[in-house]
Design a protein around this motif. Structure first.
Motif, PDB file in Angstrom:
ATOM      1  N   GLY A  50      30.970  49.006  43.284  1.00  0.00           N
ATOM      2  CA  GLY A  50      31.255  49.736  42.050  1.00  0.00           C
ATOM      3  C   GLY A  50      32.625  49.435  41.457  1.00  0.00           C
ATOM      4  N   GLU A  51      33.512  48.872  42.244  1.00  0.00           N
ATOM      5  CA  GLU A  51      34.849  48.541  41.781  1.00  0.00           C
ATOM      6  C   GLU A  51      34.999  47.065  41.408  1.00  0.00           C
ATOM      7  N   ARG A  52      34.022  46.256  41.807  1.00  0.00           N
ATOM      8  CA  ARG A  52      34.152  44.809  41.613  1.00  0.00           C
ATOM      9  C   ARG A  52      34.140  44.421  40.137  1.00  0.00           C
ATOM     10  N   ASP A  53      33.171  44.886  39.385  1.00  0.00           N
ATOM     11  CA  ASP A  53      33.099  44.525  37.967  1.00  0.00           C
ATOM     12  C   ASP A  53      34.339  44.964  37.187  1.00  0.00           C
ATOM     13  N   PRO A  54      34.841  46.193  37.400  1.00  0.00           N
ATOM     14  CA  PRO A  54      36.072  46.565  36.695  1.00  0.00           C
ATOM     15  C   PRO A  54      37.262  45.654  37.028  1.00  0.00           C
ATOM     16  N   LEU A  55      37.365  45.193  38.276  1.00  0.00           N
ATOM     17  CA  LEU A  55      38.428  44.261  38.630  1.00  0.00           C
ATOM     18  C   LEU A  55      38.306  42.962  37.844  1.00  0.00           C
ATOM     19  N   VAL A  56      37.088  42.430  37.805  1.00  0.00           N
ATOM     20  CA  VAL A  56      36.849  41.165  37.097  1.00  0.00           C
ATOM     21  C   VAL A  56      37.088  41.343  35.602  1.00  0.00           C
ATOM     22  N   GLU A  57      36.611  42.448  35.040  1.00  0.00           N
ATOM     23  CA  GLU A  57      36.786  42.683  33.609  1.00  0.00           C
ATOM     24  C   GLU A  57      38.260  42.869  33.233  1.00  0.00           C
ATOM     25  N   ALA A  58      39.025  43.502  34.111  1.00  0.00           N
ATOM     26  CA  ALA A  58      40.441  43.743  33.822  1.00  0.00           C
ATOM     27  C   ALA A  58      41.287  42.480  33.941  1.00  0.00           C
ATOM     28  N   ASP A  59      40.846  41.520  34.757  1.00  0.00           N
ATOM     29  CA  ASP A  59      41.617  40.289  34.969  1.00  0.00           C
ATOM     30  C   ASP A  59      40.632  39.124  35.163  1.00  0.00           C
ATOM     31  N   PRO A  60      39.902  38.744  34.100  1.00  0.00           N
ATOM     32  CA  PRO A  60      38.849  37.732  34.244  1.00  0.00           C
ATOM     33  C   PRO A  60      39.336  36.348  34.648  1.00  0.00           C
ATOM     34  N   ASP A  61      40.585  36.024  34.382  1.00  0.00           N
ATOM     35  CA  ASP A  61      41.116  34.734  34.825  1.00  0.00           C
ATOM     36  C   ASP A  61      41.497  34.766  36.297  1.00  0.00           C
ATOM     37  N   GLY A  62      41.748  35.954  36.818  1.00  0.00           N
ATOM     38  CA  GLY A  62      42.225  36.082  38.180  1.00  0.00           C
ATOM     39  C   GLY A  62      41.170  36.402  39.215  1.00  0.00           C
ATOM     40  N   PHE A  63      39.982  36.853  38.759  1.00  0.00           N
ATOM     41  CA  PHE A  63      38.919  37.254  39.670  1.00  0.00           C
ATOM     42  C   PHE A  63      37.600  36.620  39.270  1.00  0.00           C
ATOM     43  N   GLY A  64      36.741  36.423  40.250  1.00  0.00           N
ATOM     44  CA  GLY A  64      35.410  35.898  39.977  1.00  0.00           C
ATOM     45  C   GLY A  64      34.456  36.279  41.092  1.00  0.00           C
ATOM     46  N   VAL A  65      33.172  36.201  40.758  1.00  0.00           N
ATOM     47  CA  VAL A  65      32.126  36.479  41.736  1.00  0.00           C
ATOM     48  C   VAL A  65      31.173  35.286  41.738  1.00  0.00           C
ATOM     49  N   PRO A  66      31.409  34.330  42.637  1.00  0.00           N
ATOM     50  CA  PRO A  66      30.498  33.191  42.728  1.00  0.00           C
ATOM     51  C   PRO A  66      29.100  33.659  43.156  1.00  0.00           C
ATOM     52  N   PRO A  67      28.075  32.912  42.810  1.00  0.00           N
ATOM     53  CA  PRO A  67      26.709  33.319  43.163  1.00  0.00           C
ATOM     54  C   PRO A  67      26.528  33.685  44.636  1.00  0.00           C
ATOM     55  N   ARG A  68      27.202  32.995  45.530  1.00  0.00           N
ATOM     56  CA  ARG A  68      27.028  33.289  46.962  1.00  0.00           C
ATOM     57  C   ARG A  68      27.571  34.662  47.350  1.00  0.00           C
ATOM     58  N   MET A  69      28.374  35.276  46.483  1.00  0.00           N
ATOM     59  CA  MET A  69      28.965  36.582  46.779  1.00  0.00           C
ATOM     60  C   MET A  69      28.317  37.728  46.011  1.00  0.00           C
ATOM     61  N   GLU A  70      27.395  37.433  45.134  1.00  0.00           N
ATOM     62  CA  GLU A  70      26.837  38.464  44.265  1.00  0.00           C
ATOM     63  C   GLU A  70      26.239  39.646  45.030  1.00  0.00           C
ATOM     64  N   ALA A  71      25.591  39.402  46.147  1.00  0.00           N
ATOM     65  CA  ALA A  71      24.940  40.473  46.904  1.00  0.00           C
ATOM     66  C   ALA A  71      25.883  41.123  47.921  1.00  0.00           C
ATOM     67  N   HIS A  72      27.119  40.698  47.964  1.00  0.00           N
ATOM     68  CA  HIS A  72      28.053  41.183  48.973  1.00  0.00           C
ATOM     69  C   HIS A  72      29.196  41.972  48.335  1.00  0.00           C
ATOM     70  N   HIS A  73      29.867  42.752  49.129  1.00  0.00           N
ATOM     71  CA  HIS A  73      31.020  43.528  48.682  1.00  0.00           C
ATOM     72  C   HIS A  73      32.257  42.629  48.664  1.00  0.00           C
ATOM     73  N   LYS A  74      32.206  41.557  47.912  1.00  0.00           N
ATOM     74  CA  LYS A  74      33.318  40.612  47.906  1.00  0.00           C
ATOM     75  C   LYS A  74      33.613  40.131  46.495  1.00  0.00           C
ATOM     76  N   VAL A  75      34.877  39.789  46.299  1.00  0.00           N
ATOM     77  CA  VAL A  75      35.331  39.191  45.045  1.00  0.00           C
ATOM     78  C   VAL A  75      36.283  38.065  45.414  1.00  0.00           C
ATOM     79  N   GLU A  76      36.240  37.009  44.640  1.00  0.00           N
ATOM     80  CA  GLU A  76      37.173  35.909  44.841  1.00  0.00           C
ATOM     81  C   GLU A  76      38.383  36.152  43.952  1.00  0.00           C
ATOM     82  N   VAL A  77      39.566  35.901  44.506  1.00  0.00           N
ATOM     83  CA  VAL A  77      40.815  36.093  43.772  1.00  0.00           C
ATOM     84  C   VAL A  77      41.513  34.747  43.661  1.00  0.00           C
TER      85      VAL A  77
END
Length: 100
Positions: A50-77
């Motif tokens: 629930g916190e992942r999308d807000p992180l990505v939206e707030a800093d889209p250049d700094g965060f991403g969710v690669p396809p391999r992480m979509e189903a997991h509680h992970k974000v790439e920084v």
């Protein structure tokens, strides 16, 4: 943020311990992943879904969710692009989630 700054911040949080290897250090609380460096400019942080999308939206250049992480509680920084306060927020969220 630099990899050293990531480690310093993670270790400033209660009960966080460094594990992993010299090239891929990771920080855990209660043997649960908080953050792991995958290379000098990229980290994986475990955050509540629930916190992942807000992180990505707030800093889209700094965060991403690669396809391999979509189903997991992970974000790439992307440490060379992410705002330091956003990185600290993500690590803190991971710590909160994992210390329970």
């Amino acid at each position: 943020m630099t990899p050293d700054e990531v480690g310093e911040y993670a270790e400033s949080l209660g009960q966080v311990r460094r594990k992993g290897t010299a090239t891929r250090p990771a920080w855990y609380v209660h043997d649960r992943l908080v953050v792991r460096l995958t290379d000098p400019t990229t980290a994986v942080v475990r955050v509540p879904l629930g916190e992942r999308d807000p992180l990505v939206e707030a800093d889209p250049d700094g965060f991403g969710v690669p396809p391999r992480m979509e189903a997991h509680h992970k974000v790439e920084v992307y440490l060379d692009r992410a705002r330091p306060e956003s990185v600290r927020t993500a690590i803190h969220l991971a710590w909160e989630m994992q210390r329970r």
